[in-house]
Design an enzyme around this catalytic site. Structure first.
Site, short mmCIF file in Angstrom:
data_model
loop_
_atom_site.label_atom_id
_atom_site.label_comp_id
_atom_site.label_asym_id
_atom_site.label_seq_id
_atom_site.Cartn_x
_atom_site.Cartn_y
_atom_site.Cartn_z
CD GLU A 45 -2.58 -1.38 2.51
OE1 GLU A 45 -2.65 -0.46 3.34
OE2 GLU A 45 -2.96 -2.53 2.73
CG ASP A 56 -3.13 7.67 9.00
OD1 ASP A 56 -3.02 6.44 9.08
OD2 ASP A 56 -3.44 8.26 7.95
#
Lengths: 253, 393
Positions: A45, A56
């Site tokens: 990814e 995140d």
């Protein structure tokens, strides 16, 4: 057949690695991808950095901020990846937030992905209903698989709706959290992994968030098809640059 | 034709809920319940009781005689500056803390820029005895020490946002991350008409008490409910949303939104989102926002900490795009001058945010018999140091 679907047919637990493009150095992207493939990773990814990465934790946030400071941007990433299929054959997934894709132009972005040989996209803040109403046909036109997330709080009804809309795999977020390594998985996670496994979904699940070593990889993949490591790999890059990528991968499985 | 949110939280093309799956259950719980809870008589009763006895509502609608003489039009000031805690922000936090209680939440998080919303949130948490965590950019903590102290005195924990640009947008990111990590027991009190659906609509409804009062007060004073114009400053846009709310679908009422031009719209130091922004996604909402060509969100600037948000609420993006709203940008200098002007003409020290709204009269002319209501969103106590530095007092 799409490389992701092909890979998912292999009869073993899969390891996916996330890294932020443009980090630690602006032009490390291609070498990191090549080294990860050589080390036996199953898919990769590639993170398109964003100024405000809501989902995140600190490690990936900081890598995004640094990558942007290094000068990474969408067009440059595509430029870096333009010949990637000459040397790399495992599935490649772009992961990012929706706004940079929207600014680039969704169709133009998808077309570029197809030209390069990107197999799928993960855009956590592109919701299911908006994707289905506005963008699904474009993604399909360019052969891109859109990967959706589920969490321990996702209702069964919604998990089934997401399964219905998915092709490829479902990104199973391990706990109610942002990205980043945890201490390990407890009973709560085990119950959640069991619950999802028992739904017998059409799509295999790949577990992400909180996987950092052999133990957590093993726990996560007991029921699921594979697992994704992000923050732990970013930390490795922070400490070692692009050296020793195979050492990192080998200690996982 | 309506300018209110539709069922999915869209105002024209703007709004919606562009959120990661981790936030979906929280937002969905709120979306499914907010209208019903707000309609409950017990909720309405408690909300209005607190607005009256605790906040001090209704706030006066004051005819500013000397200001009106100067600008040759009829100017009314809606005195939100007289609210408890010094600004309109508390209308929303009272509403949301009651909402949180109805939803069975026992922990509150909030973001704050200059600290006004943080103080308003810490205040209602103290009132209700609920744990409160306020995220604030590390840079803002350093430059807004009095409000940090106020929040602490009120029992809130102030957590520095150390990521990105370390200001309001990053504090918002941190609050959202907290909510992702605490999806069951925590309610997030967003301070403006921004964020994913249902926040813009919910916050606008809580603030709509402003225009509700304007209507009845104007009826008493002018014999009509509708002014010719309603003027408000717009950062995220909550005071403006409240002041416009009951006039949105009344086309004979002109809507004027005042943004911060900072050091000049094209100076590179500005927060004039309607001019400089493009359609994009910020904090879960599709709206106009300031960003690079690559879609990275940029840091705005205004002398007023309450106006330097890189986006506007989706309602305001729609008002701009549809032409329903007239958008005016005011520089730091013009705002400061107008603020001092109000002090000297009317004996009212306005917040610098509100001074932006007051500054339009220099160039935007109105008819002599026009009734213009300016929402005076906050008082200037918090800005004293800025006024001191600027005017070398």
């Amino acid at each position: 057949m799409n490389r992701i679907k092909q890979k998912l047919q292999e009869d073993r637990k899969l390891l996916s690695i996330y890294f932020t493009a443009g980090y630690p150095q602006l032009n490390d992207t291609v070498q990191i991808i090549q080294d990860l493939e050589k080390s036996g990773v199953d898919f990769i990814e590639v993170g398109l950095p964003f100024s405000d990465p809501l989902a995140d934790g600190p490690t990936i946030q900081e890598s995004s901020t640094a990558a942007l400071k290094n000068g990474m941007h969408t067009e440059l990433l595509f430029e870096q990846l333009k010949d990637i299929r000459k040397t790399v054959s495992i599935p490649l997934i772009l992961m990012g937030y929706f706004n940079p894709v929207l600014q680039y132009g969704v169709e133009k972005f998808c077309q570029k992905c197809q030209d390069i040989g990107i197999d799928g996209l993960i855009l956590p803040d592109l919701p299911l209903d908006v994707y289905q109403d506005e963008y699904q046909s474009i993604f399909k036109k360019y052969g891109l698989i859109n990967i959706f997330l589920i969490t321990p709080q996702t209702s069964e009804e919604r998990v089934r709706a997401i399964d219905e809309a998915s092709e490829g795999f479902i990104y199973m977020v391990s706990s109610a959290s942002t990205t980043g390594a945890k201490e390990g998985f407890g009973e709560e996670q085990a119950a959640y992994f069991d619950r999802i496994a028992n739904l017998n979904l059409n799509n295999p699940q790949i577990v992400g968030f909180g996987i950092s070593n052999a133990q957590t990889f093993q726990q996560a993949t007991e029921k699921a098809k594979g697992a994704i490591i992000g923050s732990a790999f970013i930390k490795h890059l922070t400490q070692n640059g692009v050296n020793g990528i195979s050492d990192f991968v080998n200690q996982i499985r | 034709m309506t300018y209110h949110a539709d069922e999915k939280g869209y105002y024209g093309e703007f709004g919606g809920a562009f959120i990661p799956e981790m936030l979906y259950p929280n937002c969905e719980e709120l979306r499914q319940n907010y209208l019903q809870i707000m309609a409950e008589p017990s909720f309405q009763e408690e909300f209005h009781q607190l607005l009256k006895d605790y906040v001090g509502r209704p706030t006066p609608l004051y005819f500013a005689k000397r200001l009106s003489e100067k600008y040759k039009t009829k100017i009314y000031l809606k005195r939100e500056d007289l609210c408890h805690t010094g600004a309109h922000k508390v209308n929303n936090t009272i509403g949301q803390i009651l909402m949180a209680k109805k939803l069975g939440k026992n922990r509150i998080i909030a973001e704050t820029g200059a600290g006004q919303h943080g103080v308003a949130t810490a205040t209602v948490c103290a009132l209700m005895g609920i744990e409160c965590v306020v995220y604030m950019g590390e840079i803002d903590i350093a430059r807004q020490a009095p409000n940090v102290a106020r929040m602490k005195m009120l029992g809130a924990e102030v957590r520095p946002a150390k990521s990105g640009s370390k200001t309001l947008k990053d504090a918002t990111n941190e609050a959202i991350r907290d909510w992702i990590n605490n999806p069951v027991d925590t309610h997030y009190i967003i301070g403006s008409v921004v964020g994913p659906h249902p926040y813009p609509d919910m916050v606008a409804r809580f603030q709509s008490v402003i225009s509700e009062e304007i209507k009845s007060q104007l009826k008493e004073k002018e014999g009509r409910e509708n002014p010719d114009y309603v003027v408000a400053c717009v950062g995220g846009g909550s005071n403006a949303a409240g002041a416009y709310y009951h006039f949105l679908d009344t086309p004979e009422v002109g809507i004027i939104a005042v943004e911060a031009a900072g050091k000049g719209i094209h100076s590179g130091e500005s927060a004039a989102t309607s001019v400089l922004g493009k359609v994009g996604i910020i904090h879960g909402s599709k709206t106009l926002l300031m960003q690079t060509q690559d879609g990275q969100i940029t840091e705005p600037y205004s002398i007023s900490a309450g106006l330097d948000y890189p986006g506007v609420g989706p309602l305001h993006a729609h008002l701009y795009k549809s032409g329903r709203g007239e958008f005016i940008s005011i520089t730091d200098d013009d705002a400061m001058t107008a603020g001092l002007g109000l002090c000297q003409l009317e004996g009212i020290i306005p917040a610098i945010e509100s001074s932006h709204a007051l500054a339009i009269f220099e160039n935007r002319k109105f008819k002599e018999d026009d009734v213009v209501v300016v929402n005076l969103s906050g008082r200037g106590d918090k800005d004293l140091q800025n006024y001191i530095d600027y005017f070398k007092l």
